[in-house]
Design a protein around this motif. Structure first.
Motif, mmCIF file in Angstrom:
data_model
loop_
_atom_site.group_PDB
_atom_site.id
_atom_site.type_symbol
_atom_site.label_atom_id
_atom_site.label_comp_id
_atom_site.label_asym_id
_atom_site.label_seq_id
_atom_site.Cartn_x
_atom_site.Cartn_y
_atom_site.Cartn_z
ATOM 1 N N GLY A 93 0.808 -1.211 0.000
ATOM 2 C CA GLY A 93 0.000 0.000 0.000
ATOM 3 C C GLY A 93 0.841 1.261 0.000
ATOM 4 O O GLY A 93 0.354 2.352 0.355
ATOM 5 N N ASP A 94 2.105 1.155 -0.417
ATOM 6 C CA ASP A 94 3.005 2.301 -0.477
ATOM 7 C C ASP A 94 2.863 3.023 -1.815
ATOM 8 O O ASP A 94 2.453 2.421 -2.812
ATOM 9 N N PRO A 95 3.224 4.300 -1.883
ATOM 10 C CA PRO A 95 3.091 5.048 -3.137
ATOM 11 C C PRO A 95 3.954 4.451 -4.251
ATOM 12 O O PRO A 95 5.093 4.040 -4.015
ATOM 13 N N VAL A 96 3.388 4.428 -5.444
ATOM 14 C CA VAL A 96 4.123 4.027 -6.641
ATOM 15 C C VAL A 96 4.302 5.283 -7.486
ATOM 16 O O VAL A 96 3.325 5.832 -7.981
ATOM 17 N N PRO A 97 5.532 5.758 -7.638
ATOM 18 C CA PRO A 97 5.740 7.027 -8.336
ATOM 19 C C PRO A 97 5.380 6.928 -9.814
ATOM 20 O O PRO A 97 5.544 5.888 -10.436
ATOM 21 N N ARG A 98 4.858 8.026 -10.353
ATOM 22 C CA ARG A 98 4.579 8.118 -11.781
ATOM 23 C C ARG A 98 5.248 9.372 -12.321
ATOM 24 O O ARG A 98 5.322 10.394 -11.624
ATOM 25 N N PRO A 99 5.744 9.324 -13.556
ATOM 26 C CA PRO A 99 6.324 10.539 -14.146
ATOM 27 C C PRO A 99 5.261 11.621 -14.319
ATOM 28 O O PRO A 99 4.056 11.326 -14.344
ATOM 29 N N SER A 100 5.693 12.848 -14.445
ATOM 30 C CA SER A 100 4.755 13.976 -14.479
ATOM 31 C C SER A 100 3.802 13.919 -15.670
ATOM 32 O O SER A 100 2.691 14.450 -15.607
ATOM 33 N N VAL A 101 4.215 13.261 -16.759
ATOM 34 C CA VAL A 101 3.361 13.204 -17.957
ATOM 35 C C VAL A 101 2.330 12.090 -17.872
ATOM 36 O O VAL A 101 1.459 11.982 -18.735
ATOM 37 N N ALA A 102 2.416 11.242 -16.842
ATOM 38 C CA ALA A 102 1.555 10.060 -16.762
ATOM 39 C C ALA A 102 0.172 10.415 -16.230
ATOM 40 O O ALA A 102 0.005 11.327 -15.423
ATOM 41 N N SER A 103 -0.808 9.646 -16.669
ATOM 42 C CA SER A 103 -2.151 9.751 -16.120
ATOM 43 C C SER A 103 -2.140 9.312 -14.657
ATOM 44 O O SER A 103 -1.367 8.438 -14.268
ATOM 45 N N THR A 104 -2.998 9.904 -13.861
ATOM 46 C CA THR A 104 -3.128 9.502 -12.458
ATOM 47 C C THR A 104 -4.238 8.469 -12.267
ATOM 48 O O THR A 104 -4.542 8.095 -11.131
ATOM 49 N N ASP A 105 -4.834 7.999 -13.349
ATOM 50 C CA ASP A 105 -5.918 7.012 -13.283
ATOM 51 C C ASP A 105 -5.376 5.705 -12.710
ATOM 52 O O ASP A 105 -4.567 5.024 -13.349
ATOM 53 N N ILE A 106 -5.816 5.353 -11.516
ATOM 54 C CA ILE A 106 -5.308 4.157 -10.844
ATOM 55 C C ILE A 106 -5.629 2.902 -11.629
ATOM 56 O O ILE A 106 -4.941 1.881 -11.515
ATOM 57 N N ARG A 107 -6.671 2.944 -12.461
ATOM 58 C CA ARG A 107 -7.062 1.763 -13.237
ATOM 59 C C ARG A 107 -5.980 1.353 -14.219
ATOM 60 O O ARG A 107 -5.895 0.184 -14.619
ATOM 61 N N LEU A 108 -5.128 2.296 -14.612
ATOM 62 C CA LEU A 108 -4.075 2.006 -15.583
ATOM 63 C C LEU A 108 -2.889 1.280 -14.957
ATOM 64 O O LEU A 108 -1.921 0.958 -15.649
ATOM 65 N N THR A 109 -2.956 1.004 -13.657
ATOM 66 C CA THR A 109 -1.939 0.154 -13.025
ATOM 67 C C THR A 109 -1.973 -1.235 -13.652
ATOM 68 O O THR A 109 -0.934 -1.869 -13.844
ATOM 69 N N ALA A 110 -3.185 -1.730 -13.944
ATOM 70 C CA ALA A 110 -3.322 -3.008 -14.641
ATOM 71 C C ALA A 110 -3.067 -2.802 -16.124
ATOM 72 O O ALA A 110 -3.506 -1.804 -16.702
ATOM 73 N N PHE A 111 -2.375 -3.736 -16.740
ATOM 74 C CA PHE A 111 -2.171 -3.671 -18.182
ATOM 75 C C PHE A 111 -3.502 -3.877 -18.906
ATOM 76 O O PHE A 111 -4.413 -4.533 -18.370
#
Length: 454
Positions: free
Chosen positions: A414-432
């Protein structure tokens, strides 16, 4: 599920010529349309099919590169600098249903599943030879169950909705049927199937144990190590503790000493290796290998974060295989640019770290410290007087960097997973995304993952 690439299977004509050297290429099975797989009738055919599973696993779209890299470029310990264009859509969370990474890894793992299913459903009574041959076949079928569990587990992590708020998992075909259509199961159903495969396979391997000691073949302790990985992610710490204790008490493995650490990545079948995939020159992925991806003189695409690098003390031997070049930190766990290094799928150090975490969650703090110190004292560091989850999380990063664990660790904690600034913040996109080639099949019951274009 009805994958075009899994419509049929034929054994190659060279099936009877099983490999005689681990450096040679494993016998591969070929997939054709409109021809059903003939039953396996000999121990030689079964062994060749088993090697075909290993071949599928070492592909660049599975453990040979991509699957391992996916969890690193989406983590806090490594990132993609986008050189040579690799992993741009993965790193930036810009994948579509037609994305080649999602499609090719999906295809490759289900190819391995198909081979496992053919082995699992082999009629042992139809095997020609002696009673000992048939018992050996039963052992190999046990391996196929364990490996199918691993394949389903890997698919579930990548394509399932466990970390995206949904309940759907993946398709879990249990026999080879090129005409079958099957829907995705729930996460709970998938995890139950994975556990069933693991326990069934381990029981068969223990009952018909062949005494396998060659580290390029899965043995009973390799099966237990894989199970400890699964139960750790499932949060069943009691099972992890039991499995890790069994492996430790076998006295078959040891943490690589500091003096041998760097060289161990260049050498096969070291004392800390529980299961590795044989590669060699014939099976090397060349410019498509993990080494070529990591190394500065290759693509140098996936590099260590400065944040992790700065956590290593100067006398930590692990720091010696990370080199600063042109402002970035390059990892040399797989030093061969040709990709000829064996792929170390399960190391004893991972098992001990699994044990540390499990002991810290309902077990013995003293045992956790013993496991922990076995690692740090063999990395050139002084023994610790205590260990906690914060210490354990950092140690997993330092010890397992580049091996394909970190994103999954962060997600399950449950720790933060960093995303680059250009990435969507949509958590659903964690799954391929479920590949479009799968969801576009006429009559398919498979639904796509939310957030994508299919």
């Amino acid at each position: 599920m009805k994958l075009n690439i899994l419509k049929t299977i034929l054994l190659t004509a060279s099936l009877s010529t099983a490999i005689v050297s681990c450096s040679e290429d494993f016998v591969e099975t070929k997939f054709f349309q409109d021809v059903e797989q003939a039953p396996l009738t000999s121990l030689t055919e079964v062994e060749s099919f088993e090697r075909g599973m290993y071949t599928s696993m070492r592909s660049e779209t599975y453990y040979g590169r991509d699957y391992t890299a996916f969890a690193e470029v989406r983590s806090d310990e490594m990132y993609s600098n986008l050189y040579a264009g690799y992993f741009t859509t993965v790193y930036n969370y810009q994948m579509t249903s037609a994305d080649a990474y999602a499609r090719d890894t999906y295809r490759q793992i289900y190819t391995a599943v198909a081979k496992a299913n053919i082995l699992i459903n082999t009629d042992v009574n139809g095997i020609q030879g002696t009673a000992a041959d048939r018992d050996a076949v039963r052992y190999h079928i046990g391996q196929a169950y364990v490996l199918r569990a691993l394949y389903f587990f890997d698919l579930l992590k990548l394509y399932g909705q466990k970390y995206t708020g949904g309940s759907l998992g993946i398709v879990t075909p249990l026999k080879y049927d090129p005409k079958a259509l099957q829907a995705r199961g729930t996460i709970a159903q998938n995890e139950a199937q994975i556990e069933s495969d693991f326990t069934t396979g381990l029981a068969m391997m223990e009952q018909y144990d062949l005494g396998v000691t060659d580290r390029v073949y899965l043995n009973v302790y390799g099966a237990k190590a894989l199970m400890s990985r699964f139960y750790l992610y499932k949060g069943d710490y009691a099972k992890v503790r039991t499995l890790v204790a069994d492996i430790v008490n076998s006295d078959l493995y040891q943490v690589i000493p500091a003096a041998s650490y760097a060289g161990s990545w260049k050498s096969s079948k070291q004392n800390n290796s529980i299961f590795e995939l044989a590669v060699g020159v014939a099976g090397a992925n060349g410019t498509n290998s993990l080494g070529y991806l990591y190394n500065y003189n290759g693509y140098g695409n996936t590099v260590v974060s400065s944040g992790l690098y700065n956590q290593y003390s100067n006398n930590d031997v692990r720091k010696s295989i990370i080199e600063l070049t042109d402002g970035e930190y390059y990892l040399y766990k797989y030093p061969s640019l040709e990709g000829a290094d064996n792929l170390k799928l399960i190391r004893y150090e991972e098992v001990l770290l699994n044990g540390v975490e499990a002991e810290l969650n309902g077990g013995s703090a003293a045992t956790a410290l013993i496991y922990y110190n076995q690692i740090v004292q063999n990395r050139g560091l002084a023994a610790a007087s205590s260990v906690n989850m914060t210490t354990l999380k950092l140690e997993r990063a330092k010890e397992l960097v580049g091996e394909g664990f970190r994103q999954w660790d962060l997600l399950r904690w449950g720790d933060p997973v960093p995303r680059p600034s250009v990435a969507s913040t949509d958590i659903r996109l964690t799954a391929f995304p479920i590949p479009r080639v799968e969801t576009d099949i006429a009559g398919t019951p498979i639904v796509s993952n939310p957030g994508y274009d299919n």
